[in-house]
Design a protein around this motif. Sequence first.
Motif, PDB file in Angstrom:
ATOM      1  N   VAL A 198      -8.750   0.252   5.709  1.00 47.79           N
ATOM      2  CA  VAL A 198      -9.630   1.275   6.287  1.00 47.79           C
ATOM      3  C   VAL A 198      -9.436   1.347   7.797  1.00 47.79           C
ATOM      4  O   VAL A 198      -9.452   2.443   8.386  1.00 47.79           O
ATOM      5  CB  VAL A 198     -11.097   0.987   5.920  1.00 47.79           C
ATOM      6  CG1 VAL A 198     -12.039   1.904   6.712  1.00 47.79           C
ATOM      7  CG2 VAL A 198     -11.319   1.185   4.427  1.00 47.79           C
ATOM      8  N   GLN A 199      -9.230   0.222   8.442  1.00 45.05           N
ATOM      9  CA  GLN A 199      -8.940   0.226   9.881  1.00 45.05           C
ATOM     10  C   GLN A 199      -7.664   1.012  10.173  1.00 45.05           C
ATOM     11  O   GLN A 199      -7.594   1.797  11.142  1.00 45.05           O
ATOM     12  CB  GLN A 199      -8.806  -1.205  10.389  1.00 45.05           C
ATOM     13  CG  GLN A 199     -10.081  -2.015  10.357  1.00 45.05           C
ATOM     14  CD  GLN A 199      -9.851  -3.466  10.744  1.00 45.05           C
ATOM     15  OE1 GLN A 199      -8.755  -3.848  11.172  1.00 45.05           O
ATOM     16  NE2 GLN A 199     -10.880  -4.291  10.584  1.00 45.05           N
ATOM     17  N   LEU A 200      -6.646   0.820   9.335  1.00 42.52           N
ATOM     18  CA  LEU A 200      -5.397   1.554   9.512  1.00 42.52           C
ATOM     19  C   LEU A 200      -5.616   3.046   9.250  1.00 42.52           C
ATOM     20  O   LEU A 200      -5.007   3.896   9.914  1.00 42.52           O
ATOM     21  CB  LEU A 200      -4.329   1.006   8.558  1.00 42.52           C
ATOM     22  CG  LEU A 200      -3.993  -0.481   8.720  1.00 42.52           C
ATOM     23  CD1 LEU A 200      -2.940  -0.896   7.694  1.00 42.52           C
ATOM     24  CD2 LEU A 200      -3.508  -0.779  10.129  1.00 42.52           C
ATOM     25  N   LEU A 201      -6.483   3.352   8.292  1.00 40.80           N
ATOM     26  CA  LEU A 201      -6.808   4.756   8.020  1.00 40.80           C
ATOM     27  C   LEU A 201      -7.461   5.397   9.236  1.00 40.80           C
ATOM     28  O   LEU A 201      -7.118   6.531   9.612  1.00 40.80           O
ATOM     29  CB  LEU A 201      -7.740   4.837   6.806  1.00 40.80           C
ATOM     30  CG  LEU A 201      -8.347   6.209   6.507  1.00 40.80           C
ATOM     31  CD1 LEU A 201      -7.268   7.239   6.232  1.00 40.80           C
ATOM     32  CD2 LEU A 201      -9.330   6.110   5.348  1.00 40.80           C
ATOM     33  N   ARG A 202      -8.391   4.714   9.856  1.00 42.67           N
ATOM     34  CA  ARG A 202      -9.052   5.261  11.051  1.00 42.67           C
ATOM     35  C   ARG A 202      -8.022   5.542  12.146  1.00 42.67           C
ATOM     36  O   ARG A 202      -8.096   6.559  12.845  1.00 42.67           O
ATOM     37  CB  ARG A 202     -10.110   4.284  11.556  1.00 42.67           C
ATOM     38  CG  ARG A 202     -11.302   4.124  10.622  1.00 42.67           C
ATOM     39  CD  ARG A 202     -12.434   3.402  11.321  1.00 42.67           C
ATOM     40  NE  ARG A 202     -13.580   3.251  10.426  1.00 42.67           N
ATOM     41  CZ  ARG A 202     -13.924   2.106   9.832  1.00 42.67           C
ATOM     42  NH1 ARG A 202     -13.195   1.007  10.059  1.00 42.67           N
ATOM     43  NH2 ARG A 202     -14.962   2.050   9.037  1.00 42.67           N
ATOM     44  N   ARG A 203      -7.083   4.633  12.289  1.00 38.18           N
ATOM     45  CA  ARG A 203      -6.036   4.831  13.304  1.00 38.18           C
ATOM     46  C   ARG A 203      -5.235   6.091  13.015  1.00 38.18           C
ATOM     47  O   ARG A 203      -4.931   6.874  13.920  1.00 38.18           O
ATOM     48  CB  ARG A 203      -5.118   3.610  13.330  1.00 38.18           C
ATOM     49  CG  ARG A 203      -4.023   3.671  14.385  1.00 38.18           C
ATOM     50  CD  ARG A 203      -3.069   2.499  14.239  1.00 38.18           C
ATOM     51  NE  ARG A 203      -3.767   1.227  14.297  1.00 38.18           N
ATOM     52  CZ  ARG A 203      -3.218   0.067  13.935  1.00 38.18           C
ATOM     53  NH1 ARG A 203      -1.987   0.032  13.464  1.00 38.18           N
ATOM     54  NH2 ARG A 203      -3.905  -1.057  14.034  1.00 38.18           N
ATOM     55  N   GLN A 204      -4.908   6.316  11.745  1.00 35.24           N
ATOM     56  CA  GLN A 204      -4.142   7.511  11.388  1.00 35.24           C
ATOM     57  C   GLN A 204      -4.969   8.782  11.563  1.00 35.24           C
ATOM     58  O   GLN A 204      -4.449   9.817  11.986  1.00 35.24           O
ATOM     59  CB  GLN A 204      -3.653   7.397   9.938  1.00 35.24           C
ATOM     60  CG  GLN A 204      -2.601   6.329   9.709  1.00 35.24           C
ATOM     61  CD  GLN A 204      -1.332   6.570  10.500  1.00 35.24           C
ATOM     62  OE1 GLN A 204      -0.897   7.709  10.658  1.00 35.24           O
ATOM     63  NE2 GLN A 204      -0.736   5.501  11.005  1.00 35.24           N
ATOM     64  N   LEU A 205      -6.246   8.728  11.251  1.00 32.39           N
ATOM     65  CA  LEU A 205      -7.092   9.907  11.404  1.00 32.39           C
ATOM     66  C   LEU A 205      -7.222  10.313  12.872  1.00 32.39           C
ATOM     67  O   LEU A 205      -7.403  11.492  13.175  1.00 32.39           O
ATOM     68  CB  LEU A 205      -8.476   9.642  10.800  1.00 32.39           C
ATOM     69  CG  LEU A 205      -8.517   9.494   9.270  1.00 32.39           C
ATOM     70  CD1 LEU A 205      -9.925   9.148   8.804  1.00 32.39           C
ATOM     71  CD2 LEU A 205      -8.017  10.761   8.588  1.00 32.39           C
TER      72      LEU A 205
END
Length: 324
Positions: A198-205
Amino acid sequence: MMRAILPLDPARYRRHALHGENRIWAETNCYVDVWVELLHAWGFDPVAALPCTLAIDFEGDQWTFFKFPLGDLYQLYGLDVQELAIWRPLVRHVEEQVGLGRPVLVELDSYYLPDTAGTAYQREHVKSTVAVVALDVTGRRLGYFHNQGYYHLEGEDFTQVFRLEGPRDSATLPPYVEFVKRRDTPALVGAELVQTSVQLLRRQLRRLPEVNPFEKFHTRFAADLDWLISAGLETFHLYSFATLRQVGACHELAASYLQWLRERTGKLLEAPIAACTHIASGAKTLQFHLARAIARRKPLDLSGIEVMASGWRSATTTLKELFL
């Protein structure tokens, strides 16, 4: 003797579900496909590393050639990927790294890769990334991941793929090669794996394109259409791989990732999942219609891209509301 990092048998190997028979896009791109299977064979969950699929863009003459960020692979699985400098014969470097227990990701010529029978094998010289995990130089045998699975090659294919015979051609540049080291850092599992993903998802968003990429693609596709239809099917295959296949396969992986995330977090992700799935299937349909338009030299309806643009806008808005 075959030096093998993983004790695999091509006849018994079971590919990951991301390469299952029910997929819209059987393959994505060679680099991502190789990593999916390598992670799977190592016992890791490759779906956790798919946030990278959410922030692709239309780059002017192609969609983003998406890849797993190397930093993400280290953070999730403790895998340290390094470039391999080629200063000796390629086969010697591969032999040494495999002997050290390190898979080698190397660009090879599909003309000598028997798993591409029916497409490139013995037909066309096409560069493609494979992950070597088994090697027997004396017996001329190679075990490697490529596209959807795990395979062996041997004999003359081995000789040719490593260019072991004939004079060295100084005009032939060495391929790009990486090797993978497993660090002492343990791979994440369970809730910690989900939280980090989820942390990586936030970075991509936070890296989402500022302009809807499908609107840019629609404009460029419309401008390219006349010459594309006149250029013929060979050009179609090149154009389609760089555009429709990349955006379609990427969004199918994005849908798989969001489904994985929904099952583990309970987030209401049904609408973004449906939007990404529609983009994946819409790109596949448009690819078919483009091939038919070229074969018949007839106009092509591009209104489906407008629907994709609307779906992308809705999906990314929802994801930002849920995770940022």
